[in-house]
Design a protein around this motif. Structure first.
Motif, PDB file in Angstrom:
ATOM      1  N   VAL A  48      87.265  63.480 -15.687  1.00 24.32           N
ATOM      2  CA  VAL A  48      86.558  62.600 -16.628  1.00 24.32           C
ATOM      3  C   VAL A  48      86.961  61.146 -16.386  1.00 24.32           C
ATOM      4  O   VAL A  48      86.110  60.244 -16.376  1.00 24.32           O
ATOM      5  CB  VAL A  48      86.857  63.013 -18.080  1.00 24.32           C
ATOM      6  N   VAL A  49      88.254  60.916 -16.179  1.00 23.91           N
ATOM      7  CA  VAL A  49      88.739  59.556 -15.923  1.00 23.91           C
ATOM      8  C   VAL A  49      88.147  59.017 -14.625  1.00 23.91           C
ATOM      9  O   VAL A  49      87.716  57.860 -14.558  1.00 23.91           O
ATOM     10  CB  VAL A  49      90.279  59.537 -15.874  1.00 23.91           C
ATOM     11  N   GLU A  50      88.106  59.866 -13.580  1.00 25.67           N
ATOM     12  CA  GLU A  50      87.545  59.433 -12.302  1.00 25.67           C
ATOM     13  C   GLU A  50      86.072  59.086 -12.440  1.00 25.67           C
ATOM     14  O   GLU A  50      85.593  58.112 -11.850  1.00 25.67           O
ATOM     15  CB  GLU A  50      87.752  60.515 -11.237  1.00 25.67           C
ATOM     16  N   ARG A  51      85.350  59.887 -13.199  1.00 19.48           N
ATOM     17  CA  ARG A  51      83.928  59.593 -13.415  1.00 19.48           C
ATOM     18  C   ARG A  51      83.755  58.257 -14.139  1.00 19.48           C
ATOM     19  O   ARG A  51      82.877  57.460 -13.805  1.00 19.48           O
ATOM     20  CB  ARG A  51      83.272  60.715 -14.216  1.00 19.48           C
ATOM     21  N   ALA A  52      84.592  58.020 -15.144  1.00 19.58           N
ATOM     22  CA  ALA A  52      84.508  56.762 -15.893  1.00 19.58           C
ATOM     23  C   ALA A  52      84.821  55.573 -14.986  1.00 19.58           C
ATOM     24  O   ALA A  52      84.144  54.539 -15.035  1.00 19.58           O
ATOM     25  CB  ALA A  52      85.466  56.802 -17.080  1.00 19.58           C
ATOM     26  N   LYS A  53      85.843  55.726 -14.146  1.00 18.32           N
ATOM     27  CA  LYS A  53      86.185  54.650 -13.209  1.00 18.32           C
ATOM     28  C   LYS A  53      85.059  54.424 -12.211  1.00 18.32           C
ATOM     29  O   LYS A  53      84.749  53.278 -11.857  1.00 18.32           O
ATOM     30  CB  LYS A  53      87.485  54.989 -12.472  1.00 18.32           C
ATOM     31  N   SER A  54      84.428  55.526 -11.753  1.00 13.45           N
ATOM     32  CA  SER A  54      83.330  55.407 -10.800  1.00 13.45           C
ATOM     33  C   SER A  54      82.150  54.664 -11.422  1.00 13.45           C
ATOM     34  O   SER A  54      81.478  53.871 -10.756  1.00 13.45           O
ATOM     35  CB  SER A  54      82.878  56.794 -10.333  1.00 13.45           C
ATOM     36  N   GLU A  55      81.890  54.915 -12.704  1.00 10.77           N
ATOM     37  CA  GLU A  55      80.828  54.199 -13.403  1.00 10.77           C
ATOM     38  C   GLU A  55      81.108  52.699 -13.406  1.00 10.77           C
ATOM     39  O   GLU A  55      80.233  51.888 -13.082  1.00 10.77           O
ATOM     40  CB  GLU A  55      80.698  54.704 -14.835  1.00 10.77           C
ATOM     41  N   ALA A  56      82.331  52.332 -13.778  1.00  7.90           N
ATOM     42  CA  ALA A  56      82.687  50.912 -13.858  1.00  7.90           C
ATOM     43  C   ALA A  56      82.648  50.255 -12.476  1.00  7.90           C
ATOM     44  O   ALA A  56      82.105  49.151 -12.315  1.00  7.90           O
ATOM     45  CB  ALA A  56      84.080  50.769 -14.484  1.00  7.90           C
ATOM     46  N   LEU A  57      83.216  50.927 -11.473  1.00  8.66           N
ATOM     47  CA  LEU A  57      83.233  50.375 -10.121  1.00  8.66           C
ATOM     48  C   LEU A  57      81.819  50.274  -9.559  1.00  8.66           C
ATOM     49  O   LEU A  57      81.473  49.299  -8.889  1.00  8.66           O
ATOM     50  CB  LEU A  57      84.106  51.241  -9.208  1.00  8.66           C
ATOM     51  N   GLY A  58      80.993  51.296  -9.821  1.00  8.01           N
ATOM     52  CA  GLY A  58      79.614  51.269  -9.343  1.00  8.01           C
ATOM     53  C   GLY A  58      78.815  50.148  -9.977  1.00  8.01           C
ATOM     54  O   GLY A  58      78.044  49.452  -9.296  1.00  8.01           O
ATOM     55  N   ASP A  59      78.995  49.939 -11.271  1.00  8.19           N
ATOM     56  CA  ASP A  59      78.295  48.854 -11.961  1.00  8.19           C
ATOM     57  C   ASP A  59      78.722  47.498 -11.411  1.00  8.19           C
ATOM     58  O   ASP A  59      77.893  46.590 -11.232  1.00  8.19           O
ATOM     59  CB  ASP A  59      78.570  48.923 -13.469  1.00  8.19           C
ATOM     60  N   GLY A  60      80.017  47.355 -11.149  1.00  8.47           N
ATOM     61  CA  GLY A  60      80.508  46.100 -10.585  1.00  8.47           C
ATOM     62  C   GLY A  60      79.978  45.862  -9.185  1.00  8.47           C
ATOM     63  O   GLY A  60      79.571  44.742  -8.830  1.00  8.47           O
ATOM     64  N   ALA A  61      79.953  46.906  -8.372  1.00  7.72           N
ATOM     65  CA  ALA A  61      79.451  46.784  -7.001  1.00  7.72           C
ATOM     66  C   ALA A  61      77.967  46.445  -6.986  1.00  7.72           C
ATOM     67  O   ALA A  61      77.494  45.723  -6.097  1.00  7.72           O
ATOM     68  CB  ALA A  61      79.706  48.089  -6.244  1.00  7.72           C
ATOM     69  N   ALA A  62      77.217  46.950  -7.967  1.00  8.45           N
ATOM     70  CA  ALA A  62      75.791  46.638  -8.050  1.00  8.45           C
ATOM     71  C   ALA A  62      75.562  45.147  -8.255  1.00  8.45           C
ATOM     72  O   ALA A  62      74.630  44.559  -7.687  1.00  8.45           O
ATOM     73  CB  ALA A  62      75.154  47.436  -9.191  1.00  8.45           C
TER      74      ALA A  62
END
Length: 286
Positions: A48-62
């Motif tokens: 769950v933590v990894e998914r949350a981090k992936s969301e934040a990192l993906g949004d930033g990369a976008a």
């Protein structure tokens, strides 16, 4: 009498020992179960933590890929190292995807065949169902034809088409758009490899013509083309320190904010098998 009492004592002692052994075994099983449950909870929490981090990192990369100067390096594909995570990012304008609204039956057929691994006869049936479905929607709500796509509010509406299951939808979603009125043809300048393959299968002549017009011999000839300021989907694949890879897709549109772009829609994070975008793969459900 003493002998009888002794036998009874021995039997009671044996029963007590059996109960004790059973109690110890039950406690051992309980502790083992709790330990396994704790490990499962820890793994789930980490996921769950990894998914949350992936969301934040993906949004930033976008945001990063859209605001970085195109003169610096090709804009279509980028790679970032943020903290301990490696991120591959691609930006795909909506007209480089297949339009649910305007795609031909042949194009839709090849899309279902290649992306969803559906046999051609069945793929043709699904394509025909989509064409009939959107024709009915256009007749029912013609006043929406200039805005939301003829009654389609979100891409998930595609699952209302007979035969389109969740599995089929998830397989074709990465190559589709349902936004403003598009075209029966696809802009191949920045089309993902999956889309190019589908177009090649449905209309080889279009690919040949496009290749003739290319001046670059690089395999990714379209990767340096500047992205127009229009509805664009950004896909970010994030490799976490654990080795798991997640994809976050965000639809971006021109806006008046600091970056000049604003989020139109965020799609749920999905587990994938590779950081690379140049391969056809099935999306995982980890």
């Amino acid at each position: 009498m003493a002998r009888h009492d002794g036998n009874r004592y021995t039997k009671q002692k044996g029963v007590a020992l059996a109960i004790l052994l059973w109690f110890v075994a039950a406690l051992t099983l309980l502790v083992s179960s709790l330990a396994m449950l704790a490990k499962t909870d820890i793994r789930f929490t980490r996921l769950v933590v990894e998914r949350a981090k992936s969301e934040a990192l993906g949004d930033g990369a976008a945001q990063l890929i859209l605001v970085t100067s195109p003169e610096d390096q090709p804009l279509y594909l980028r790679q970032y190292q943020l903290a301990e995570s490696l991120i591959n990012v691609r930006a795909v304008p909506f007209d480089s995807l297949i339009s649910v609204r305007d795609a031909s039956k042949d194009l839709l057929t090849q899309m279902f065949h290649i992306m969803a691994h559906v046999e051609l006869p069945r793929a043709a049936e699904l394509a025909d169902s989509v064409v009939q479905w959107r024709t009915l929607l256009a007749a029912e709500v013609p006043e929406r034809s200039q805005g939301e796509y003829k009654g389609i509010a979100v891409m998930e509406d595609l699952m209302s088409v007979p035969g389109i299951t969740r599995e089929v939808y998830e397989a074709v979603r990465p190559v589709l758009h349902s936004g403003a009125q598009g075209s029966k043809t696809v802009n191949l300048e920045q089309a993902p490899a999956e889309v190019v393959k589908i177009v090649a299968a449905s209309d080889p002549g279009a690919i040949e013509l496009w290749m003739e017009n290319q001046t670059s011999t690089e395999p990714d000839a379209f990767s340096g083309v500047r992205i127009a300021r229009s509805l664009t989907r950004v896909d970010a694949r994030v490799k976490m320190p654990s080795g798991r890879i997640f994809e976050r897709s965000v639809w971006m549109e021109p806006g008046n904010g600091v970056t000049g772009w604003q989020v139109a829609r965020r799609l749920p994070v999905k587990a994938v098998n590779t950081l690379q975008f140049n391969s056809l793969e099935k999306y995982g459900n980890e």
